[in-house]
Design a protein around this motif. Structure first.
Motif, PDB file in Angstrom:
ATOM      1  N   SER A  58    -136.403 -50.219 -17.427  1.00 40.86           N
ATOM      2  CA  SER A  58    -138.064 -50.427 -17.810  1.00 40.86           C
ATOM      3  C   SER A  58    -138.871 -50.054 -16.716  1.00 40.86           C
ATOM      4  N   ASP A  59    -139.683 -49.037 -17.419  1.00 48.09           N
ATOM      5  CA  ASP A  59    -139.991 -48.601 -16.172  1.00 48.09           C
ATOM      6  C   ASP A  59    -142.037 -49.906 -15.547  1.00 48.09           C
ATOM      7  N   THR A  60    -142.077 -51.255 -16.542  1.00 49.25           N
ATOM      8  CA  THR A  60    -142.430 -51.737 -16.055  1.00 49.25           C
ATOM      9  C   THR A  60    -142.142 -53.116 -14.625  1.00 49.25           C
ATOM     10  N   THR A  61    -143.241 -53.325 -13.426  1.00 50.80           N
ATOM     11  CA  THR A  61    -142.247 -53.914 -12.257  1.00 50.80           C
ATOM     12  C   THR A  61    -142.464 -54.640 -12.438  1.00 50.80           C
ATOM     13  N   PHE A  62    -142.197 -55.709 -11.594  1.00 53.27           N
ATOM     14  CA  PHE A  62    -142.908 -57.214 -12.008  1.00 53.27           C
ATOM     15  C   PHE A  62    -142.648 -57.975 -10.270  1.00 53.27           C
ATOM     16  N   SER A  63    -143.630 -59.135  -9.846  1.00 54.84           N
ATOM     17  CA  SER A  63    -143.882 -59.638  -8.869  1.00 54.84           C
ATOM     18  C   SER A  63    -143.068 -61.185  -8.831  1.00 54.84           C
ATOM     19  N   ILE A  64    -142.489 -61.491  -8.626  1.00 59.07           N
ATOM     20  CA  ILE A  64    -141.767 -62.830  -8.838  1.00 59.07           C
ATOM     21  C   ILE A  64    -142.397 -63.953  -7.897  1.00 59.07           C
ATOM     22  N   THR A  65    -142.250 -64.965  -8.097  1.00 58.05           N
ATOM     23  CA  THR A  65    -142.486 -65.944  -6.591  1.00 58.05           C
ATOM     24  C   THR A  65    -142.342 -67.313  -7.851  1.00 58.05           C
ATOM     25  N   GLY A  66    -141.238 -67.817  -6.552  1.00 59.30           N
ATOM     26  CA  GLY A  66    -141.086 -69.232  -6.929  1.00 59.30           C
ATOM     27  C   GLY A  66    -139.519 -69.211  -7.567  1.00 59.30           C
ATOM     28  N   GLY A  67    -138.937 -70.922  -7.462  1.00 60.40           N
ATOM     29  CA  GLY A  67    -137.633 -70.832  -7.828  1.00 60.40           C
ATOM     30  C   GLY A  67    -136.846 -70.323  -6.923  1.00 60.40           C
ATOM     31  N   VAL A  68    -135.420 -70.044  -7.165  1.00 63.48           N
ATOM     32  CA  VAL A  68    -134.414 -70.115  -6.511  1.00 63.48           C
ATOM     33  C   VAL A  68    -134.580 -69.252  -5.497  1.00 63.48           C
TER      34      VAL A  68
ATOM     35  N   GLY B  88    -131.166 -67.422 -11.335  1.00 69.72           N
ATOM     36  CA  GLY B  88    -131.447 -69.277 -11.408  1.00 69.72           C
ATOM     37  C   GLY B  88    -132.097 -69.281 -12.839  1.00 69.72           C
ATOM     38  N   ILE B  89    -132.764 -69.005 -13.060  1.00 71.59           N
ATOM     39  CA  ILE B  89    -133.295 -68.994 -14.964  1.00 71.59           C
ATOM     40  C   ILE B  89    -131.930 -68.947 -15.981  1.00 71.59           C
ATOM     41  N   ILE B  90    -131.684 -67.975 -15.901  1.00 68.41           N
ATOM     42  CA  ILE B  90    -130.265 -66.674 -16.595  1.00 68.41           C
ATOM     43  C   ILE B  90    -129.486 -68.341 -16.725  1.00 68.41           C
ATOM     44  N   GLN B  91    -129.047 -68.904 -15.940  1.00 69.88           N
ATOM     45  CA  GLN B  91    -127.856 -69.855 -15.165  1.00 69.88           C
ATOM     46  C   GLN B  91    -128.662 -71.127 -16.441  1.00 69.88           C
ATOM     47  N   ARG B  92    -129.870 -70.969 -15.653  1.00 70.30           N
ATOM     48  CA  ARG B  92    -130.381 -72.447 -16.992  1.00 70.30           C
ATOM     49  C   ARG B  92    -129.967 -72.339 -18.396  1.00 70.30           C
ATOM     50  N   VAL B  93    -130.639 -71.620 -18.508  1.00 70.28           N
ATOM     51  CA  VAL B  93    -130.885 -71.337 -19.744  1.00 70.28           C
ATOM     52  C   VAL B  93    -129.288 -70.765 -20.490  1.00 70.28           C
ATOM     53  N   ASN B  94    -128.211 -70.767 -20.111  1.00 72.94           N
ATOM     54  CA  ASN B  94    -126.743 -70.638 -20.275  1.00 72.94           C
ATOM     55  C   ASN B  94    -126.380 -72.485 -20.080  1.00 72.94           C
ATOM     56  N   GLU B  95    -126.271 -73.042 -19.127  1.00 74.19           N
ATOM     57  CA  GLU B  95    -126.171 -74.451 -18.952  1.00 74.19           C
ATOM     58  C   GLU B  95    -126.386 -74.834 -20.370  1.00 74.19           C
ATOM     59  N   LEU B  96    -128.101 -74.696 -20.733  1.00 72.87           N
ATOM     60  CA  LEU B  96    -128.338 -75.577 -21.693  1.00 72.87           C
ATOM     61  C   LEU B  96    -128.227 -74.820 -23.125  1.00 72.87           C
ATOM     62  N   LEU B  97    -127.693 -74.341 -23.589  1.00 70.11           N
ATOM     63  CA  LEU B  97    -127.244 -73.802 -24.781  1.00 70.11           C
ATOM     64  C   LEU B  97    -126.296 -73.388 -25.030  1.00 70.11           C
ATOM     65  N   VAL B  98    -124.719 -72.941 -24.180  1.00 75.06           N
ATOM     66  CA  VAL B  98    -123.622 -73.331 -24.084  1.00 75.06           C
ATOM     67  C   VAL B  98    -123.423 -71.614 -25.021  1.00 75.06           C
ATOM     68  N   PRO B  99    -123.345 -70.598 -24.765  1.00 77.81           N
ATOM     69  CA  PRO B  99    -123.474 -69.898 -25.089  1.00 77.81           C
ATOM     70  C   PRO B  99    -121.966 -69.559 -24.701  1.00 77.81           C
ATOM     71  N   ALA B 100    -121.556 -68.245 -25.897  1.00 75.17           N
ATOM     72  CA  ALA B 100    -119.830 -68.028 -25.845  1.00 75.17           C
ATOM     73  C   ALA B 100    -120.405 -66.653 -24.528  1.00 75.17           C
ATOM     74  N   PHE B 101    -121.093 -66.419 -24.590  1.00 72.53           N
ATOM     75  CA  PHE B 101    -121.814 -65.534 -23.218  1.00 72.53           C
ATOM     76  C   PHE B 101    -123.065 -65.397 -22.900  1.00 72.53           C
TER      77      PHE B 101
END
Length: 528
Positions: free
Chosen positions: A7-17, A473-486
């Motif tokens: 994507s050509d979109t860029t992001f500024s990220i604050t907080g979290g791990v 870290g957010i993606i890991q948390r989503v995986n922990e909650l939903l428990v998808p195959a991948f």
């Protein structure tokens, strides 16, 4: 600044791990461990002290001629040295524990002070600029136009959101000084101290809601709720049955949710399509037999009326933004929170089962307000929020709840809380910078596109390609909650829809006793 893959979109990220506050939190946690270590050294110190005292007593009784006596005093000196060394280690460990435990607090205090100084400086600069406008006299409108033009140019370059926040925070100082030295001086005298940036904007929201209460534009109400059958999910309107209880739902409608940030946020887009005032609830059955619930909230649906039957109106937005001050107002409960609790109770969610809430705009406000309310959390086990375009920084979420907040640099709706999203270990704030967003000079089009949920969904998809540790870290948390195959795999869910109605509570009429008939003739005299 973090780029997101293709994507050509860029992001500024604050907080979290990986953020400074997260690191400070880790240091503070290490301080607690050091404090426990210092406590565990206490028995060793006591044992060495008792052994040293025993040896001292024994040598005094057996060798009165020390240092020329027959006993060897080297053991006494060795134990004494060991005791002093252990005491020194214990003291140093305790002091280090104290310093590291206070690291996060000291950092937060320093950051808060610096932010307050910067905010006060900007306020004084706005006051000075307002005085200059007043000095222009008859040409003051020209000065106002020039200032507005410069602000618009700066906003297009730096972001309409940040410029709007500056206007909300410093506009009153500019306006007061522009009206003359007297009003400007009065404003200055009433704003002498440093600015509390943490809760800046709380007063404005409380003032607006209080004004609506006073003017009768917002009236206390109660919740009426009904379950919506599948064939009516996309009906434009539904008839209401007064005081109808929540119908016992069936197993829900089978469906799938993509186990990604975008997949979860798409639930809020679906909620916009349900009958007015509705929310969606998804049940995820995990492989181990446990369940997790996803509550999907739409944004504001009624803009032309302060208080309507639809709880997603301006009154509802203000209820969410002032949820921490609800005891100040005529209505001291939050209708949307009641709707969420009623819906989860109706589908059989247990108090200990984990819940994810998604919301766009006003829905994001209510998601955060619920996650900051101890009374709500006592009945709903909220674990994660995914919100977009929501001004919610003045609502303080419980530290155990993970938050992902998506914003855009030109989304002025997110400026309604008078400041940037919080920089916290459990709150990841992502600001998107979309290319070509300010092409043209139509501010309405720029603002509409900035706040559009479809664009936020594109941001959510793009940001998942980021290598930023907070996003991982957010993606890991989503995986922990939903428990998808991948990660990214669709997860089977059962969907439910509930519609809420804000029913204004009428003022109870004064009871009038029934009129008594006057007895006739003889009976009348006896009655008297």
């Amino acid at each position: 600044m973090t780029s997101a893959g293709e994507s050509d979109t860029t992001f500024s990220i604050t907080g979290g791990v990986g953020s400074i506050r997260y690191t400070m939190g880790e240091i503070s946690a290490a301080g607690l461990k050091l404090a426990r270590l210092a406590e565990q050294l206490e028995p060793l110190v006591d044992r060495l002290r008792s052994e040293w005292e025993w040896l001292c007593t024994a040598t005094q009784q057996g060798a009165p001629g020390y240092p020329y006596g027959g006993l060897n005093y080297g053991a006494v000196d060795a134990v004494r040295a060991a005791l002093w060394s252990c005491m020194r280690v214990q003291g140093d460990t305790a002091e280090l524990a104290r310093q590291t435990s206070n690291a996060a607090r000291n950092y937060d205090e320093a950051e808060a002070h610096n932010a307050a100084v910067v905010a006060k400086t900007a306020q004084l600069q706005a006051l000075g600029s307002g005085y200059q406008t007043w000095i222009w006299g008859p040409l003051a409108p020209v000065k106002l136009w020039v200032d507005a033009w410069h602000s618009w140019r700066g906003a297009k370059e730096q972001g309409l959101r940040d410029s709007t926040e500056k206007l909300l925070n410093n506009g009153p100082a500019y306006g007061a000084a522009a009206l003359g030295p007297g009003i400007g001086s009065f404003y200055l005298l009433t704003h002498l101290g440093l600015v509390n940036t943490a809760n800046r904007g709380v007063g404005a929201g409380a003032f607006v809601r209080g004004t609506f209460d006073w003017a009768g534009l917002a009236k206390p109400g109660r919740l009426a709720v009904q379950a919506i059958p599948r064939d009516q999910w996309y009906a434009p309107a539904l008839p209401w049955q007064p005081d109808r209880a929540v119908a016992e739902p069936a197993e829900g409608v089978p469906g799938k949710v993509e186990s990604t940030i975008k997949g979860l946020l798409e639930g809020s887009k679906a909620a916009y399509g349900y009958p007015p005032g509705s929310i969606g609830v998804d049940r995820v059955d995990r492989p181990d037999g446990s369940r997790v619930w996803i509550v999907n909230l739409p944004g504001t649906e009624v803009w032309n009326k302060v208080d309507s039957e639809n709880p997603w109106d301006l009154e509802g937005d203000l209820e969410g933004m002032t949820a921490a001050q609800k005891e100040m107002f005529a209505q001291q409960h939050i209708v949307i929170q009641e709707l969420m609790k009623a819906a989860l109770h109706a589908v059989g969610a247990l108090a200990n089962e984990e819940v994810v809430i998604t919301g766009h705009s006003g829905g994001g406000i209510h998601a955060v307000a619920a996650a900051a309310d101890p009374a709500f959390l006592a009945k709903v086990n909220v674990k994660m929020l995914i919100i977009a375009g929501a001004p919610a920084k003045n609502l303080h979420v419980a530290p155990s709840i993970q938050v992902l907040g998506l914003e855009n640099e030109h989304d002025i709706v997110t400026a309604a809380d008078f400041g940037p999203a919080p920089d916290l270990p459990n709150w990841v704030s992502v600001t998107s910078h979309r290319p070509g967003a300010t092409e043209g000079n139509d501010p309405v089009a720029i603002i509409r596109e900035a706040h559009d949920l479809d664009n936020y969904l594109n941001d959510a998809k793009a940001v998942e390609n980021s290598d930023d540790p907070a996003i991982r870290g957010i993606i890991q948390r989503v995986n922990e909650l939903l428990v998808p195959a991948f990660h990214g795999a669709p997860v089977k869910v059962h969907k439910f829809v509930f519609q809420g109605r804000d029913v204004n509570t009428p003022v109870p009429a004064r009871a009038v006793p029934p009129a008594r008939k006057r007895p006739a003739n003889k009976e009348a005299r006896e009655w008297r």
